[in-house]
Design an enzyme around this catalytic site. Structure first.
Site, short mmCIF file in Angstrom:
data_model
loop_
_atom_site.label_atom_id
_atom_site.label_comp_id
_atom_site.label_asym_id
_atom_site.label_seq_id
_atom_site.Cartn_x
_atom_site.Cartn_y
_atom_site.Cartn_z
N ASP A 160 0.85 -1.20 0.00
CA ASP A 160 0.00 0.00 0.00
C ASP A 160 0.88 1.25 0.00
O ASP A 160 0.61 2.23 -0.70
CB ASP A 160 -0.91 -0.01 1.23
CG ASP A 160 -1.68 -1.32 1.34
OD1 ASP A 160 -2.50 -1.59 0.47
OD2 ASP A 160 -1.40 -2.09 2.28
N HIS A 188 -4.76 -3.28 6.30
CA HIS A 188 -4.56 -3.54 4.87
C HIS A 188 -5.92 -3.92 4.29
O HIS A 188 -6.24 -5.10 4.08
CB HIS A 188 -3.54 -4.67 4.67
CG HIS A 188 -3.49 -5.15 3.24
ND1 HIS A 188 -3.04 -4.37 2.21
CD2 HIS A 188 -3.86 -6.32 2.68
CE1 HIS A 188 -3.13 -5.05 1.08
NE2 HIS A 188 -3.64 -6.23 1.33
P1 NAX Z 1 -2.05 -18.27 -4.16
O1 NAX Z 1 -3.44 -18.82 -3.95
O2 NAX Z 1 -1.47 -18.23 -5.51
O3 NAX Z 1 -1.06 -19.07 -3.21
C1 NAX Z 1 -1.30 -19.33 -1.87
C2 NAX Z 1 -0.58 -20.60 -1.52
O4 NAX Z 1 -0.66 -20.77 -0.11
C3 NAX Z 1 -1.18 -21.86 -2.14
O5 NAX Z 1 -0.19 -22.57 -2.86
C4 NAX Z 1 -1.68 -22.66 -0.94
O6 NAX Z 1 -1.55 -24.06 -1.11
C5 NAX Z 1 -0.76 -22.14 0.16
N1 NAX Z 1 -1.24 -22.35 1.54
C6 NAX Z 1 -2.51 -22.27 1.99
N2 NAX Z 1 -2.56 -22.61 3.29
C7 NAX Z 1 -1.28 -22.87 3.67
C8 NAX Z 1 -0.69 -23.27 4.90
N3 NAX Z 1 -1.44 -23.50 5.98
N4 NAX Z 1 0.65 -23.45 4.95
C9 NAX Z 1 1.39 -23.26 3.85
N5 NAX Z 1 0.89 -22.89 2.65
C10 NAX Z 1 -0.43 -22.69 2.57
O7 NAX Z 1 -2.10 -16.82 -3.48
P2 NAX Z 1 -1.09 -15.59 -3.70
O8 NAX Z 1 -1.55 -14.79 -4.84
O9 NAX Z 1 0.30 -16.08 -3.66
O10 NAX Z 1 -1.44 -14.72 -2.39
C11 NAX Z 1 -1.14 -15.19 -1.10
C12 NAX Z 1 -1.80 -14.33 -0.05
O11 NAX Z 1 -1.32 -12.99 -0.11
C13 NAX Z 1 -3.31 -14.22 -0.19
O12 NAX Z 1 -3.91 -14.37 1.10
C14 NAX Z 1 -3.52 -12.79 -0.69
O13 NAX Z 1 -4.78 -12.28 -0.34
C15 NAX Z 1 -2.41 -12.10 0.03
N6 NAX Z 1 -2.00 -10.78 -0.46
C16 NAX Z 1 -1.61 -9.85 0.45
C17 NAX Z 1 -1.16 -8.60 0.10
C18 NAX Z 1 -0.72 -7.60 1.12
O14 NAX Z 1 -0.41 -6.47 0.72
N7 NAX Z 1 -0.66 -7.90 2.41
C19 NAX Z 1 -1.16 -8.19 -1.34
C20 NAX Z 1 -1.16 -9.34 -2.29
C21 NAX Z 1 -2.04 -10.49 -1.89
O15 NAX Z 1 -3.37 -10.18 -2.22
#
Ligand code: NAX
Length: 328
Positions: A160, A188
């Protein structure tokens, strides 16, 4: 004492996901930890472990000089063993028909046990960044279970912050490198408050040259809703920019923030600026000797205080939801 030759142990969860696909390679290139070799620990859920192994193969194939070792696992104890830095990217996305409270609770089930696994296995000085959403409240849950000192667990609002700098640079016809003292307050989420009151251009205050209507009606909503705009245009959520901001966050934590500047970091409130103690809110922070310090003494007018109250109220209600579900 660490030297350039001592590997830094870095855990990344969600290693098969889209953010990690950029993040791992930026870390391996030295963008977060400089010339220290990196011992990677990639933690995934069992269903995605094989895909994470594929990512590890590519990381290996890139022959980065700084990659010391790569361990892929679905066991949190193994994943956090000896971790110096942890990027918690993996999270449960919102399912069809689910409410925000379902998302909060679903993620609480991940971040509570991960906090306990960090407490059992990570370095006592571990630095934790929660990226997975809802990042602030996930961090609060993790913090309650990890037993670490205030400031060791953080949530990411650096994306952000960077989005705000990019919008401001465009508006002022300058580059982001000449802008300092930007703050994102609070959650966020869409209630976040990107605050330009202290913004400087080449060290000189510049907020006065930005029209208040542009700030209120264009800038703040644009930054707060940028994630949605990216999904609309790119067709999927921010990934490389999120990874880049996570690298910036950890880089500054290990190396310090530039003299006179600060960055936005969500961490456990100590009551500063009227944000209730215990909420995980974004503040202006400096990294000093490897620790985040909340910048003190900024004067806030009524308009700023009102926006900070709104985003803090949202954080408080998120925390109430997970507390009622017995997750704190
Ligand atoms: P993806 O869905 O591509 O990847 C997430 C991965 O996490 C998957 O491979 C899944 O198997 C794995 N996972 C789920 N539970 C798990 C656990 N208990 N232990 C280990 N791995 C686990 O998502 P992606 O685009 O990489 O985004 C990841 C996260 O970042 C999401 O929650 C998203 O909302 C968040 N974001 C946060 C941002 C921020 O500024 N704080 C911005 C970007 C993003 O939106």
């Amino acid at each position: 004492m660490s030297t350039a030759a001592t590997p830094v142990t870095v855990t990344v969860t969600g290693a098969a996901g889209q953010i990690a696909y950029s993040l791992l390679f930026r870390i391996a290139a030295g963008d977060a930890f400089g010339d220290r070799p990196v011992a990677f620990r990639l933690l995934e859920i069992p269903d995605a472990r094989r895909a994470a192994e594929g990512v590890a193969m590519e990381l290996s194939d890139s022959a980065f000089p700084l990659v010391d070792s790569i361990t892929v696992t679905d066991d949190p104890d193994e994943g956090f063993a000896g971790a110096d830095a942890v990027f918690l990217v993996g999270a449960k996305p919102r399912g069809k028909g689910e409410e925000r409270s379902d998302l909060l609770i679903g993620n609480g089930k991940i971040f509570g046990p991960q906090g306990q696994a960090i407490a059992r296995n990570a370095s006592p000085d571990v630095r934790v960044l929660v990226v997975g959403n809802p990042a602030n409240t996930n961090a609060a849950i993790l913090d309650a279970h990890a037993g670490l000192a205030a400031g060791q667990v953080t949530a990411m609002t650096r994306l952000d912050h960077n989005r705000a700098l990019a919008q401001l640079a465009e508006k002022l016809g300058t580059s982001t490198t000449r802008l300092t003292n930007m703050t994102v307050w609070g959650n966020h989420s869409s209630t976040q408050f990107p605050d330009v009151a202290e913004l400087r251009l080449d060290g000189e205050p510049v907020a006065g040259s930005l029209e208040q209507t542009w700030v209120d009606e264009d800038f703040i909503p644009r930054v707060a809703q940028r994630g949605g705009e990216i999904i609309e245009v790119r067709g999927s959520s921010s990934a490389a920019s999120a990874a880049s901001s996570a690298v910036d966050h950890m880089h500054d934590w290990f190396n310090g923030t530039p003299q006179g500047d600060w960055v936005s970091v969500a961490l456990r409130s100590d009551g500063s600026y009227g944000i209730p103690e215990g909420l995980f809110a974004s503040f202006p922070c400096r990294s000093v000797d490897g620790r985040w310090e909340i910048v003190q003494g900024l004067e806030l007018d009524e308009r700023q205080q009102e926006r900070i109250r709104t985003t803090a109220d949202e954080l408080a209600s998120e925390l109430d939801t997970v507390r009622e579900a017995g997750m704190l």
